[in-house]
Design a protein around this motif. Structure first.
Motif, short mmCIF file in Angstrom:
data_model
loop_
_atom_site.label_atom_id
_atom_site.label_comp_id
_atom_site.label_asym_id
_atom_site.label_seq_id
_atom_site.Cartn_x
_atom_site.Cartn_y
_atom_site.Cartn_z
N GLY A 1 -4.10 2.12 -0.95
CA GLY A 1 -3.39 3.39 -0.93
C GLY A 1 -4.19 4.53 -0.34
O GLY A 1 -3.74 5.68 -0.38
N GLU A 2 -5.35 4.23 0.27
CA GLU A 2 -6.20 5.28 0.81
C GLU A 2 -6.51 5.05 2.29
O GLU A 2 -6.45 3.93 2.79
CB GLU A 2 -7.53 5.35 0.05
N LYS A 3 -6.90 6.13 2.95
CA LYS A 3 -7.37 6.12 4.34
C LYS A 3 -8.72 6.81 4.37
O LYS A 3 -8.92 7.83 3.71
CB LYS A 3 -6.38 6.85 5.24
N ALA A 4 -9.67 6.25 5.13
CA ALA A 4 -11.00 6.85 5.20
C ALA A 4 -11.55 6.73 6.61
O ALA A 4 -11.27 5.76 7.33
CB ALA A 4 -11.95 6.18 4.21
N VAL A 5 -12.36 7.72 7.01
CA VAL A 5 -13.07 7.67 8.28
C VAL A 5 -14.57 7.69 8.00
O VAL A 5 -15.02 8.14 6.94
CB VAL A 5 -12.69 8.84 9.20
N GLY A 6 -15.34 7.15 8.94
CA GLY A 6 -16.79 7.10 8.77
C GLY A 6 -17.45 6.67 10.05
O GLY A 6 -16.88 6.80 11.14
N GLY B 1 -6.71 7.43 23.45
CA GLY B 1 -5.50 8.23 23.34
C GLY B 1 -4.49 7.59 22.40
O GLY B 1 -3.78 8.28 21.65
N VAL B 2 -4.41 6.26 22.42
CA VAL B 2 -3.52 5.54 21.50
C VAL B 2 -4.01 5.67 20.06
O VAL B 2 -3.23 6.00 19.15
CB VAL B 2 -3.43 4.06 21.90
N VAL B 3 -5.29 5.44 19.85
CA VAL B 3 -5.86 5.46 18.50
C VAL B 3 -5.63 6.81 17.83
O VAL B 3 -5.24 6.90 16.67
CB VAL B 3 -7.36 5.12 18.55
N ARG B 4 -5.87 7.89 18.56
CA ARG B 4 -5.78 9.21 17.94
C ARG B 4 -4.34 9.63 17.65
O ARG B 4 -4.12 10.61 16.94
CB ARG B 4 -6.48 10.26 18.80
N ARG B 5 -3.36 8.89 18.19
CA ARG B 5 -1.97 9.14 17.83
C ARG B 5 -1.46 8.18 16.76
O ARG B 5 -0.62 8.56 15.93
CB ARG B 5 -1.08 9.04 19.07
N VAL B 6 -1.95 6.95 16.79
CA VAL B 6 -1.47 5.96 15.82
C VAL B 6 -2.03 6.23 14.42
O VAL B 6 -1.29 6.21 13.43
CB VAL B 6 -1.84 4.53 16.27
N VAL B 7 -3.33 6.49 14.33
CA VAL B 7 -3.96 6.63 13.00
C VAL B 7 -3.29 7.72 12.16
O VAL B 7 -3.02 7.49 10.97
CB VAL B 7 -5.47 6.86 13.14
N PRO B 8 -2.98 8.90 12.69
CA PRO B 8 -2.32 9.91 11.86
C PRO B 8 -0.93 9.48 11.37
O PRO B 8 -0.42 10.03 10.39
CB PRO B 8 -2.22 11.13 12.78
N ARG B 9 -0.32 8.52 12.06
CA ARG B 9 1.02 8.05 11.66
C ARG B 9 0.98 7.02 10.55
O ARG B 9 2.02 6.66 10.00
CB ARG B 9 1.74 7.47 12.88
N LEU B 10 -0.20 6.51 10.23
CA LEU B 10 -0.30 5.43 9.24
C LEU B 10 -0.46 6.02 7.84
O LEU B 10 -1.51 6.55 7.48
CB LEU B 10 -1.48 4.53 9.58
N ASP B 11 0.60 5.90 7.06
CA ASP B 11 0.59 6.34 5.67
C ASP B 11 0.32 5.13 4.79
O ASP B 11 1.12 4.18 4.79
CB ASP B 11 1.94 6.97 5.31
N PRO B 12 -0.80 5.11 4.06
CA PRO B 12 -1.11 3.94 3.22
C PRO B 12 0.00 3.59 2.24
O PRO B 12 0.15 2.43 1.85
CB PRO B 12 -2.39 4.36 2.49
N ALA B 13 0.80 4.58 1.86
CA ALA B 13 1.89 4.31 0.92
C ALA B 13 2.96 3.43 1.54
O ALA B 13 3.70 2.74 0.83
CB ALA B 13 2.49 5.63 0.44
N ASP B 14 3.07 3.46 2.87
CA ASP B 14 4.09 2.66 3.57
C ASP B 14 3.54 1.35 4.10
O ASP B 14 4.30 0.53 4.63
CB ASP B 14 4.65 3.46 4.74
N LEU B 15 2.24 1.14 3.99
CA LEU B 15 1.57 0.05 4.68
C LEU B 15 1.33 -1.14 3.75
O LEU B 15 0.90 -0.97 2.61
CB LEU B 15 0.23 0.54 5.23
#
Length: 318
Positions: free
Chosen positions: A12-17, A61-75
């Motif tokens: 249910g979480e998203k993280a960057v590092g 360009g794809v990555v920076r648009r796809v990642v914001p669309r990924l909601d862990p609650a829906d995944l």
């Protein structure tokens, strides 16, 4: 818990590092930007990477648009992303890694104690090998090229069908189905049981909007078709090529193309002419066989023998 480098996400979480891969010449740490998205529901793992060639930015360009669309609650499942693989090349906008003059997508599966490129390949390959599917986002460098997806494992590979279906789901409309050279991620990861494709999202200097949009759609298609996200994906027929005829210039001068990208050409059709600076035709190059005009140089000036264009051959559809 999903972890890549310093990025850790519970369900249910998203993280960057950052993923450490070595040290630069001043002794500072070199690390790659990474993101992990851990869905609330169980499922498969998708690995995505971009910019293994330092001047190929459409995948980023794809990555920076796809990642914001990924909601862990829906995944359902996990998405693991390395946003910039060739860190050294990206910093100076060069195709190869300037530290060891290596095309990084020839270094897989890598070596934890090897060159700078081999260490990066090892770190990213380790993440890809733990996944169920992998996307290695590329483009045709700065050439003019159609949007295509490459299946690089070879037609006799045990995962060939799975890779081909993954390419169809990504749906660029065009597929190169040809065994790739040693050291490509899309060649090495299937040997570890991971269906992997190499989308070549056009060719551009910087971002190309059409290619980026197509890559976003393709990635979302994969996420949907393979159960990470709810929904259905329409299956579209792909034009498949088995190889290329490449054409160099027989003379120095300026190129005028007679064919355009995606155009079908037949044996004997004019592909391009070479003129001098005053418009006099010095030579004409024709197609050796039937195919699809797939790729060409961007700048018109050429030296004798310099690459000009490619025609895809052995065309069918699936």
């Amino acid at each position: 818990m999903t972890t890549l480098g310093t990025a850790t996400a519970a369900p249910g979480e998203k993280a960057v590092g950052r993923l450490p891969v070595g040290e630069a010449r001043d002794g500072s740490e070199v690390s790659l930007p990474v993101c992990v998205v851990n869905g609330e529901a169980d499922g498969k793992t998708l690995y995505v990477q971009a910019v293994s060639d330092g001047d190929e930015l459409n995948g980023l360009g794809v990555v920076r648009r796809v990642v914001p669309r990924l909601d862990p609650a829906d995944l359902a499942g996990e998405v693991v992303v390395v946003g910039i693989v060739n860190w050294y090349g990206f910093q100076v906008a060069e195709h190869r890694n300037p530290i060891d003059d290596t095309k990084l997508n020839r270094a897989y599966p890598g070596d934890d104690n090897g060159t700078a490129s081999e260490r990066i390949a090892h770190a990213t390959f380790s993440a890809a090998a733990d996944a169920d599917l992998a996307l290695d986002l590329h483009q045709g460098s700065t050439s003019r090229m159609i949007n295509e997806t490459r299946v690089r494992c070879g037609r006799r590979h045990r995962l060939h069908r799975e890779c081909l279906e993954l390419a169809k789901t990504f749906d660029c409309g065009y597929v190169l189905d040809q065994k790739g050279p040693d050291g490509q991620l899309a060649r090495a990861a299937p040997d570890e049981g991971v269906p992997t494709i190499d989308p070549e999202l056009g060719g551009a200097v910087g971002f190309d909007e059409e290619s980026v949009r197509l890559g976003v759609r393709g990635t979302m298609n994969v996420l949907t078709e393979y159960g990470f996200l709810p929904g259905e994906v329409e299956s579209n027929e792909q034009v498949r090529a088995g190889g290329f005829d490449q054409y160099g210039s027989p003379a120095g001068g300026l190129v005028d193309f007679a064919a355009d990208l995606k155009e079908e050409v037949s044996r004997g059709d004019t592909l391009f002419e070479v003129t001098d600076a005053f418009g006099t035709v010095k030579d004409t190059v024709t197609a050796d066989g039937d195919g699809v005009f797939w790729r060409s140089r961007r700048l018109p000036q050429v030296a004798t023998g310099e690459y000009v264009c490619s025609v895809a051959t052995d065309i069918d559809s699936y």
